[in-house]
Design a protein around this motif. Structure first.
Motif, PDB file in Angstrom:
ATOM      1  N   ALA A  60      38.492  11.735  56.864  1.00 27.88           N
ATOM      2  CA  ALA A  60      37.784  11.979  58.120  1.00 27.88           C
ATOM      3  C   ALA A  60      38.558  12.929  59.024  1.00 27.88           C
ATOM      4  O   ALA A  60      37.968  13.765  59.717  1.00 27.88           O
ATOM      5  N   ALA A  61      39.881  12.815  59.010  1.00 29.27           N
ATOM      6  CA  ALA A  61      40.706  13.697  59.830  1.00 29.27           C
ATOM      7  C   ALA A  61      40.594  15.149  59.387  1.00 29.27           C
ATOM      8  O   ALA A  61      40.758  16.068  60.199  1.00 29.27           O
ATOM      9  N   ASP A  62      40.303  15.363  58.115  1.00 30.66           N
ATOM     10  CA  ASP A  62      40.191  16.713  57.565  1.00 30.66           C
ATOM     11  C   ASP A  62      38.786  17.291  57.664  1.00 30.66           C
ATOM     12  O   ASP A  62      38.579  18.459  57.324  1.00 30.66           O
ATOM     13  N   ALA A  63      37.815  16.493  58.081  1.00 32.39           N
ATOM     14  CA  ALA A  63      36.407  16.876  57.941  1.00 32.39           C
ATOM     15  C   ALA A  63      35.761  17.342  59.236  1.00 32.39           C
ATOM     16  O   ALA A  63      35.963  16.757  60.299  1.00 32.39           O
ATOM     17  N   ASP A  64      34.966  18.403  59.117  1.00 33.08           N
ATOM     18  CA  ASP A  64      33.955  18.696  60.128  1.00 33.08           C
ATOM     19  C   ASP A  64      32.674  17.936  59.777  1.00 33.08           C
ATOM     20  O   ASP A  64      31.973  17.435  60.657  1.00 33.08           O
ATOM     21  N   VAL A  65      32.394  17.892  58.475  1.00 28.82           N
ATOM     22  CA  VAL A  65      31.236  17.151  57.969  1.00 28.82           C
ATOM     23  C   VAL A  65      31.719  16.263  56.833  1.00 28.82           C
ATOM     24  O   VAL A  65      32.358  16.728  55.894  1.00 28.82           O
ATOM     25  N   LEU A  66      31.415  14.978  56.939  1.00 34.79           N
ATOM     26  CA  LEU A  66      31.785  14.008  55.917  1.00 34.79           C
ATOM     27  C   LEU A  66      30.531  13.662  55.122  1.00 34.79           C
ATOM     28  O   LEU A  66      29.535  13.199  55.680  1.00 34.79           O
ATOM     29  N   GLY A  95      35.525  13.135  65.354  1.00 38.25           N
ATOM     30  CA  GLY A  95      34.504  14.107  65.730  1.00 38.25           C
ATOM     31  C   GLY A  95      33.807  14.747  64.551  1.00 38.25           C
ATOM     32  O   GLY A  95      33.338  15.892  64.638  1.00 38.25           O
ATOM     33  N   ALA A  96      33.727  14.031  63.431  1.00 43.52           N
ATOM     34  CA  ALA A  96      33.083  14.558  62.231  1.00 43.52           C
ATOM     35  C   ALA A  96      31.604  14.177  62.209  1.00 43.52           C
ATOM     36  O   ALA A  96      31.221  13.116  62.707  1.00 43.52           O
ATOM     37  N   ARG A  97      30.796  15.022  61.618  1.00 37.44           N
ATOM     38  CA  ARG A  97      29.391  14.681  61.394  1.00 37.44           C
ATOM     39  C   ARG A  97      29.312  13.891  60.097  1.00 37.44           C
ATOM     40  O   ARG A  97      29.831  14.317  59.063  1.00 37.44           O
ATOM     41  N   LEU A  98      28.673  12.740  60.126  1.00 39.56           N
ATOM     42  CA  LEU A  98      28.589  11.844  58.973  1.00 39.56           C
ATOM     43  C   LEU A  98      27.243  12.032  58.286  1.00 39.56           C
ATOM     44  O   LEU A  98      26.204  12.033  58.941  1.00 39.56           O
ATOM     45  N   ASP A 148      27.061  11.638  65.376  1.00 39.51           N
ATOM     46  CA  ASP A 148      26.103  12.592  64.818  1.00 39.51           C
ATOM     47  C   ASP A 148      26.025  12.338  63.313  1.00 39.51           C
ATOM     48  O   ASP A 148      27.038  12.406  62.623  1.00 39.51           O
ATOM     49  N   TRP A 149      24.846  12.025  62.824  1.00 39.45           N
ATOM     50  CA  TRP A 149      24.673  11.731  61.395  1.00 39.45           C
ATOM     51  C   TRP A 149      23.360  12.321  60.900  1.00 39.45           C
ATOM     52  O   TRP A 149      22.451  12.611  61.675  1.00 39.45           O
ATOM     53  N   PHE A 150      23.287  12.490  59.578  1.00 42.78           N
ATOM     54  CA  PHE A 150      22.010  12.764  58.923  1.00 42.78           C
ATOM     55  C   PHE A 150      22.033  12.148  57.536  1.00 42.78           C
ATOM     56  O   PHE A 150      23.092  11.869  56.970  1.00 42.78           O
ATOM     57  N   TYR A 151      20.846  11.921  57.002  1.00 43.44           N
ATOM     58  CA  TYR A 151      20.666  11.198  55.743  1.00 43.44           C
ATOM     59  C   TYR A 151      19.534  11.894  55.001  1.00 43.44           C
ATOM     60  O   TYR A 151      18.456  12.096  55.569  1.00 43.44           O
ATOM     61  N   VAL A 152      19.791  12.289  53.772  1.00 37.90           N
ATOM     62  CA  VAL A 152      18.795  13.073  53.025  1.00 37.90           C
ATOM     63  C   VAL A 152      18.290  12.270  51.823  1.00 37.90           C
ATOM     64  O   VAL A 152      19.069  11.868  50.961  1.00 37.90           O
TER      65      VAL A 152
END
Length: 214
Positions: A60-66, A95-98, A148-152
């Protein structure tokens, strides 16, 4: 460009997302239990499970988007939904988007339902996985508003058993399964990844699930 960290980055969906994101110049990190036999150029591979608090914190620390592209019913002996609170907290702290690769089973077959998993022809053997992914979606919908999340959710036919055709295009729905005029519902791994990375680059479904199909 974004730093995209994928749990399950060597699986069918995760591998296609890794390939698509890397090809567009994103920094891609893939976490899996073992190193791939055929690594993709431009992808950094790490071993580890999201079930590990240490691994999750680093990811998570490395991610803009997880990106979570793992089995819904069994992640190191527990359903994926049991790890959602930790995923949410890690994403919020960094502060990553999940985001999640979901299942088709929770998609509605019509605007007023029912869900695909609740229809008579849905295969019994697929229900544990489908219902597990549906629980993940509901947990996300209850998440704090600052996440902030999204699910596909893919089309009904999606997976290595039904690779489909790469068309370079896709259609999206809200919660409703995307189908063709003949009632069929399918999407190739490459076109699913196209839709997924498009959402990473140009967010259009913040705190939403959306469906994808040809």
């Amino acid at each position: 460009m974004s730093r995209v960290v994928i749990f399950g980055g060597t699986g069918y969906a995760g591998g296609n997302i890794a390939r698509e994101a890397s090809s567009r110049g994103h920094e891609v990190i893939s976490y899996t239990r073992s190193a791939p036999s055929e690594p993709l150029e431009g992808v950094e591979y790490r071993t580890g499970s999201l079930a590990s608090p240490e691994v999750l914190a680093t990811a998570a620390a490395d991610a803009d988007v997880l990106v979570v592209a793992v089995h819904g019913a069994d992640v190191d002996g527990a359903p994926l939904v049991s790890y959602v609170p930790q995923l949410i907290e890690a994403a919020r702290e960094n502060g990553a988007r999940l985001s999640f690769v979901g299942g088709a089973g929770s998609s509605l077959v019509a605007p007023d339902g029912p869900r695909l998993v609740d229809t008579p022809d849905f295969h019994e053997d697929w229900k544990p996985e489908a219902l597990s992914h549906a629980e993940v979606l509901e947990a996300l919908r209850q998440a704090p508003e600052d996440l902030d999340w999204f699910y596909v959710s893919p089309a009904a036919l999606f997976g290595s058993y039904s690779p489909g055709e790469t068309t370079g295009s896709y259609r999206t729905g809200g919660d409703v399964l995307v189908t063709k005029e003949d009632g069929s519902s399918e999407i190739s791994g490459s076109d699913f990844a196209l839709a997924y990375v498009d959402e990473i680059e140009k967010p259009a479904h913040s705190r939403q699930r959306f469906t994808v199909g040809h």
